[in-house]
Enzyme design. Sequence first.
Site, PDB file in Angstrom:
ATOM      1  N   ASP A   1       0.894  -1.166   0.000  1.00  0.00           N
ATOM      2  CA  ASP A   1       0.000   0.000   0.000  1.00  0.00           C
ATOM      3  C   ASP A   1       0.929   1.212   0.000  1.00  0.00           C
ATOM      4  O   ASP A   1       1.401   1.664   1.049  1.00  0.00           O
ATOM      5  CB  ASP A   1      -0.895  -0.031   1.244  1.00  0.00           C
TER       6      ASP A   1
ATOM      7  N   GLU B   1       1.804   2.758  13.085  1.00  0.00           N
ATOM      8  CA  GLU B   1       0.767   2.677  12.061  1.00  0.00           C
ATOM      9  C   GLU B   1      -0.295   1.789  12.687  1.00  0.00           C
ATOM     10  O   GLU B   1      -0.237   0.573  12.588  1.00  0.00           O
ATOM     11  CB  GLU B   1       1.358   2.100  10.775  1.00  0.00           C
TER      12      GLU B   1
ATOM     13  N   GLU C   1     -10.144  -2.734  15.658  1.00  0.00           N
ATOM     14  CA  GLU C   1      -8.984  -3.367  16.298  1.00  0.00           C
ATOM     15  C   GLU C   1      -8.422  -2.544  17.451  1.00  0.00           C
ATOM     16  O   GLU C   1      -7.601  -3.032  18.217  1.00  0.00           O
ATOM     17  CB  GLU C   1      -7.864  -3.705  15.317  1.00  0.00           C
TER      18      GLU C   1
ATOM     19  N   HIS D   1      -5.373   0.134   1.199  1.00  0.00           N
ATOM     20  CA  HIS D   1      -5.891  -1.180   1.612  1.00  0.00           C
ATOM     21  C   HIS D   1      -7.016  -1.043   2.649  1.00  0.00           C
ATOM     22  O   HIS D   1      -7.704  -2.009   2.930  1.00  0.00           O
ATOM     23  CB  HIS D   1      -4.763  -2.072   2.141  1.00  0.00           C
TER      24      HIS D   1
END
Length: 387
Positions: A85, A178, A187, A327
């Site tokens: 990505d 990230e 998440e 992505h």
Amino acid sequence: MGRRKGNNKQSSSSNYNNNDYTSQQQVTSMMVEDEVLEETTASSNLDDPISDEPDDTLIGGDKTSADYYFDSYSHFGIHEEMLKDTVRTKTYQNVIYQNTFLFRNKVVLDVGAGTGILSLFCAKAGAKHVYAVECSQMADMAKEIVEANGFSNVITVLKGKVEEIVLPVAQVDIIISEWMGYFLLFENMLDTVLYARNKWLINDGIVLPDRAALYLTAIEDAEYKEDKIEFWNNVYGFDMRCIKKQSMMEPLVDTVDQNQIVTNSQLLKTMDISKMALGDASFTAPFKLVAERNDYIHALVAYFDVSFTKCHKFTGFSTGPRSRATHWKQTVLYLEDVLTVCEGEAVVGSMTVIPNKKNPRDVDITLKYSLNGQRCQVSRTQHYKMR
Ligand code: SAH
């Protein structure tokens, strides 16, 4: 980060606006109408017999598919997707290589290092030392990668959870991570970054990125709603509408064509990662989406931006439908009602986002919306779960 548990549920739906796909669907539905019972056996795929292999087939090394189910970040595939990505990875690279003044002689903590790519960028930019913390098995690879590239004296890979490891230093100058998930918050790795910030970052330290913003817009999406939601009305002649209810509740991660956008975009929430408190990621935000043309609205679409405001020049990227695809794609929330909107009319409401109580990595979303238009009056509340 890529944020999936096991397989990417979207991998087969990347041809979102592909006409071939529609014609294939039409052929299938014609076959269903024929209801030829023999078809069932005649069309079973005899060239592809069910495998006798046990479930825990070895994938590579000594790991089994069961291991990967619980720890998808241990497999290189997810890291490959993130590294490829380029919107994502090149932005981080530019932030680091074009702002070496931030990194020179600084101690950096890489929260969730994966393959160690961000740590390598920082080391190359002149950091004094980088602590790369990674909890998955990929930490072993990161150690090898650091060695293979001659950075063992600058980068220390620590295998373990950020919340559990012992950092060899009391403080760090920079935290880089990230951490962003689908819908930004899926998440919930943001909590890990905030934990690290509170525990180790010096007073005037820097968090990269330091800004994130979540947006909402509305789209026309008749074709795909038909395929993903209405599909369950009649499956080979059977009523499976109980699954339809569930599929409505699961936001769909997929790319949206910008031509489908019907309204303006509404900023829902901004986050300052260097200042916000744990818990600030739960919120209720109002929205007003004004139709830019006469059209139907089938879904609301959420996406996010991140930015690095401490750079010499403003740097960041957007995951919106008008920007180059990443992505993360976009997150589509289908509406029970098809809204018929006229140009200038507004869909108003609010969105509530909170981590699931039982499993804080999942996100519960409540959407309240109403339209009081010429052709359509609707008021409704819908619940969604990202899991
Ligand atoms: N920094 C890498 C990987 C990003 S994906 C890159 O940019 O390519 C996020 C990574 O964080 C995953 O590898 C995941 O295993 C790790 N991670 C998530 N939560 C963590 C935690 N609490 N402690 C340590 N690592 C964590």
